[in-house]
Design a protein around this motif. Structure first.
Motif, PDB file in Angstrom:
ATOM      1  N   GLU A 308     -43.957  16.127 -24.946  1.00 41.05           N
ATOM      2  CA  GLU A 308     -42.975  15.867 -24.677  1.00 41.05           C
ATOM      3  C   GLU A 308     -42.321  16.040 -25.996  1.00 41.05           C
ATOM      4  O   GLU A 308     -40.939  16.733 -26.388  1.00 41.05           O
ATOM      5  CB  GLU A 308     -41.873  15.729 -24.048  1.00 41.05           C
ATOM      6  CG  GLU A 308     -42.173  15.046 -22.464  1.00 41.05           C
ATOM      7  CD  GLU A 308     -42.184  16.384 -21.884  1.00 41.05           C
ATOM      8  OE1 GLU A 308     -41.357  16.783 -22.436  1.00 41.05           O
ATOM      9  OE2 GLU A 308     -43.041  16.789 -21.230  1.00 41.05           O
ATOM     10  N   ARG A 316     -44.759  22.020 -23.886  1.00 36.79           N
ATOM     11  CA  ARG A 316     -44.756  21.066 -23.263  1.00 36.79           C
ATOM     12  C   ARG A 316     -44.596  20.880 -21.695  1.00 36.79           C
ATOM     13  O   ARG A 316     -45.837  20.043 -22.061  1.00 36.79           O
ATOM     14  CB  ARG A 316     -43.117  20.019 -23.670  1.00 36.79           C
ATOM     15  CG  ARG A 316     -42.369  19.544 -25.101  1.00 36.79           C
ATOM     16  CD  ARG A 316     -40.769  19.739 -24.827  1.00 36.79           C
ATOM     17  NE  ARG A 316     -40.438  19.970 -26.059  1.00 36.79           N
ATOM     18  CZ  ARG A 316     -39.252  19.872 -27.061  1.00 36.79           C
ATOM     19  NH1 ARG A 316     -37.991  20.140 -25.835  1.00 36.79           N
ATOM     20  NH2 ARG A 316     -38.999  20.364 -28.140  1.00 36.79           N
ATOM     21  N   SER A 345     -42.582   9.052 -19.387  1.00 38.54           N
ATOM     22  CA  SER A 345     -41.027   8.872 -19.678  1.00 38.54           C
ATOM     23  C   SER A 345     -40.932  10.639 -17.991  1.00 38.54           C
ATOM     24  O   SER A 345     -41.366  10.728 -17.579  1.00 38.54           O
ATOM     25  CB  SER A 345     -40.725   9.706 -20.212  1.00 38.54           C
ATOM     26  OG  SER A 345     -41.238  10.973 -20.615  1.00 38.54           O
ATOM     27  N   ALA A 347     -39.020  13.412 -18.253  1.00 42.26           N
ATOM     28  CA  ALA A 347     -39.496  14.804 -18.745  1.00 42.26           C
ATOM     29  C   ALA A 347     -40.803  14.710 -18.729  1.00 42.26           C
ATOM     30  O   ALA A 347     -41.565  15.346 -18.074  1.00 42.26           O
ATOM     31  CB  ALA A 347     -39.175  14.798 -19.677  1.00 42.26           C
ATOM     32  N   ASN A 350     -41.806  14.785 -14.741  1.00 44.53           N
ATOM     33  CA  ASN A 350     -42.007  16.082 -13.681  1.00 44.53           C
ATOM     34  C   ASN A 350     -42.522  17.126 -13.945  1.00 44.53           C
ATOM     35  O   ASN A 350     -42.964  17.899 -13.065  1.00 44.53           O
ATOM     36  CB  ASN A 350     -40.363  16.355 -14.365  1.00 44.53           C
ATOM     37  CG  ASN A 350     -39.094  15.769 -13.508  1.00 44.53           C
ATOM     38  OD1 ASN A 350     -39.250  14.965 -12.561  1.00 44.53           O
ATOM     39  ND2 ASN A 350     -38.035  16.023 -14.621  1.00 44.53           N
ATOM     40  N   ASP A 351     -42.929  17.642 -15.416  1.00 42.10           N
ATOM     41  CA  ASP A 351     -43.926  18.402 -16.096  1.00 42.10           C
ATOM     42  C   ASP A 351     -45.972  17.675 -15.128  1.00 42.10           C
ATOM     43  O   ASP A 351     -46.034  19.054 -14.116  1.00 42.10           O
ATOM     44  CB  ASP A 351     -44.061  18.398 -17.209  1.00 42.10           C
ATOM     45  CG  ASP A 351     -42.887  18.986 -17.894  1.00 42.10           C
ATOM     46  OD1 ASP A 351     -42.129  19.947 -17.370  1.00 42.10           O
ATOM     47  OD2 ASP A 351     -42.259  18.883 -19.574  1.00 42.10           O
TER      48      ASP A 351
END
Length: 363
Positions: A308, A316, A345, A347, A350-351
């Motif tokens: 990230e 990312r 984390s 972010a 989600n990825d």
């Protein structure tokens, strides 16, 4: 090129630590897959397993290989592979060296059973990115009097991508690291996914030389790689470029001493931006994510944070896709969504969830 890239991502490139960093003693003895050919392992001359050798303070590649090959010769590949899985699970730093060790077990198995490919393959275990199967295939191909004919027969009838990846390793042994010759063997396959899978073994072998083997390093284009670690990717035919860029970070990270310099992973993500094509930059980024997870599998949150923090926003999710794919390879299942993603984390989580469903790379 876009089609090739999509094929690579769809298939998963083989590819293809608050960590227990490998102690300095281990780093000094961590050769990776040899580039000159499978290492001969004589059943009669192998060291015998002992209580002392089974539990050293630090597993180096040579200690682990010798212990497990002796175990294989004294019993069978199933026991050696199960022990490799146990050691890797209990000591995560071993994941850095387990794939080439699994290759060596494949070599030893084929020799133990008198070149009986079916017998050796019957013990197949996908621990450490299917390295055992790769080792059997590359050993058998290197022994073939007619490699060009054997290429398309060894993995029949299933023609699994993992088996064909092993063909790529063997093609490099047979060609003595001559890329055009190895690629010509890969082109013997009729379908694009097969050529791509074969190319993954080719470039994994190129970028992971055994630096303790003078004959191997003598054949490596070290001067050209020193000048440009992305060499020879830009000049490769389209169908081979994706695998080349994916595995190029392996060499970059080794040369930047990633074990003692974790900042080299961030440097690798920046370095990927030097690739001359969009497809190359994407494959390199995903390959860096895969290596991040392979070399730091016991601190996944840190790995996600590295992805990230990539310099470009588009990198990312690709980096996370690579790390997610390798997680599934390491545990030879599809557990990333349930076991990996929640540790990251927001972010990166989600990825990870977006990538998990379709991930399925190899080592």
């Amino acid at each position: 090129m876009l089609i090739t890239s999509l094929l690579l991502f769809a298939m998963g490139v083989w590819a293809v630590l608050h960590t227990q960093w490998t102690p300095a003693a281990a780093a000094a003895d961590q050769p990776v897959a040899a580039v000159t050919g499978p290492t001969p392992v004589a059943a009669s001359g192998s060291p015998q397993p002992s209580a002392a050798s089974a539990t050293p303070a630090v597993w180096t590649q040579s200690k682990l290989r010798d212990h497990l090959v002796a175990e294989l010769n004294a019993s069978d590949p199933a026991q050696a592979l199960a022990d490799l899985a146990r050691i890797t699970d209990s000591q995560p730093y071993v994941s850095r060296i387990c794939h080439p060790v699994a290759h060596d077990l494949g070599h030893a198995a084929l020799q133990k059973y008198g070149d009986d490919f079916a017998k050796a393959a019957s013990f197949r275990n996908d621990v450490c990115g299917s390295g055992y199967l790769h080792g059997i295939v590359e050993e058998k191909l290197s022994q073939s009097p007619d490699p060009a004919s054997a290429v398309t027969k060894l993995c029949a009838p299933d023609e699994s991508a993992s088996c064909i990846h092993g063909i790529g390793h063997g093609a490099m042994f047979v060609s003595r690291l001559k890329l055009p010759d190895a690629e010509q063997l890969c082109r013997k396959f009729s379908q694009t996914y097969q050529v791509v899978a074969c190319s993954e073994g080719v470039f994994m072998q190129l970028f992971e030389p055994d630096e303790t083997d003078p004959a191997a390093t003598a054949q490596l284009p070290a001067d050209k790689l020193a000048a440009d670690p992305l060499y020879p990717c830009p000049e490769q035919p389209d169908v081979f470029q994706g695998a080349c860029y994916f595995y190029a970070p392996v060499y970059f990270l080794q040369k930047h001493d990633y074990a003692d310099h974790p900042e080299s992973f961030a440097e690798a993500l920046r370095w990927c931006l030097a690739a001359p094509t969009s497809d190359g930059r994407q494959a390199c980024t995903r390959g860096t994510g895969s290596r991040l997870m392979k070399y730091n599998i016991d601190r996944p949150a840190w790995v996600g944070d590295q992805c990230e923090a990539a310099p470009e926003a588009w990198q990312r999710p690709l980096c996370v896709s690579g790390m997610t794919s390798y997680w599934n390879v390491n545990y030879h299942d599809k557990s990333a969504k349930a076991r990996l993603c929640p540790q990251l984390s927001p972010a990166a989580r989600n990825d990870c969830r977006s990538a998990a469903a379709g991930s399925g790379s190899a080592d």
